[in-house]
Design an enzyme around this catalytic site. Sequence first.
Site, mmCIF file in Angstrom:
data_model
loop_
_atom_site.group_PDB
_atom_site.id
_atom_site.type_symbol
_atom_site.label_atom_id
_atom_site.label_comp_id
_atom_site.label_asym_id
_atom_site.label_seq_id
_atom_site.Cartn_x
_atom_site.Cartn_y
_atom_site.Cartn_z
ATOM 1 N N GLU A 153 -78.896 -44.109 17.149
ATOM 2 C CA GLU A 153 -78.180 -44.893 16.146
ATOM 3 C C GLU A 153 -77.545 -46.135 16.764
ATOM 4 O OE1 GLU A 153 -74.947 -42.802 14.214
ATOM 5 O OE2 GLU A 153 -74.729 -44.388 12.715
ATOM 6 N N HIS A 189 -72.662 -50.159 10.061
ATOM 7 C CA HIS A 189 -72.848 -50.884 11.324
ATOM 8 C C HIS A 189 -73.726 -52.105 11.097
ATOM 9 C CE1 HIS A 189 -70.876 -47.705 13.443
ATOM 10 N NE2 HIS A 189 -71.842 -46.821 13.271
ATOM 11 N N GLU A 247 -72.245 -41.079 5.243
ATOM 12 C CA GLU A 247 -71.275 -40.989 6.331
ATOM 13 C C GLU A 247 -70.173 -41.984 5.979
ATOM 14 O OE1 GLU A 247 -71.730 -40.743 11.091
ATOM 15 O OE2 GLU A 247 -71.870 -42.738 10.232
#
Length: 270
Positions: A153, A189, A247
Amino acid sequence: MRSAVTISLVPEASGGPFVFWHDLAAGCAQAAELGFDAVEVFPRSAPELDVALLRSCLDRHGLKLAAMGTGAGWVVHKLRLTDHEEAVRRRACAFIGEIIDIAGSFGAPAIIGSMQGRTEGGVSHEQHLAWLAEALDELAPRAAEHGTTLLIEPLNRYETNLIRSVADGAKLIGSLKADNVKLLCDLFHMNIEERDIAGALSDAGRLVGHVHFADSNRRAVGFGHTPMSPIISALRRIGFDGYLSAEVLPLPDSNEAARQTIASFRACLQ
Ligand SMILES: [Mn+2]
């Protein structure tokens, strides 16, 4: 594409971006009631996870395991795959290997996020990348034994300086001997690091193995300002058929974050 929601069993991760907390049975029950296809579980460590309970919860509710996180290795035990001490790198690999075996027994991949570590301490970026590649090439065959992938990730700049973009991740994967390492593309992100989220997903193509489904502010999709339509179009174009896994912060509370997520998932995928 299928839906998933996160369950953290790591007290030390309190305040982190996970929807359900501390109670595997309750998290699975709520996930199933809201109509999720799967759960993504973050154990404190492999030996501390009640695997029989996980199996019975999944069976009872007809849920799948989407993936299993390994971040407690860093958060709790301060292990990283790119630590300067070889003994620590070995322990980091062992910690992840045990989680790969449990996740693999459910047909699910393990996630390497914060366990990648960061370039620091006067040791070159290339050396850190070499340590990470070495670890992935050691761990990926263990996932392959279960017929699963291993997920790397990319994180944002405030969490790592090692694998920070989808392109960084794709380049690393391209350098490996293993062919079952895929990207976990986390939309939070990516919102910080990518020039164009949909474009980065398109470029990654078949390397996209899993998606963390989060809005611009790490809240449930719809509670921030990331435009989802081009992202879903890109995922469809590349033939992505994995999980969109929430998430996200449990705001305003776990149930509302989960409810908002499944509503957004259905609206996006209709
Ligand atoms: Mn993530």
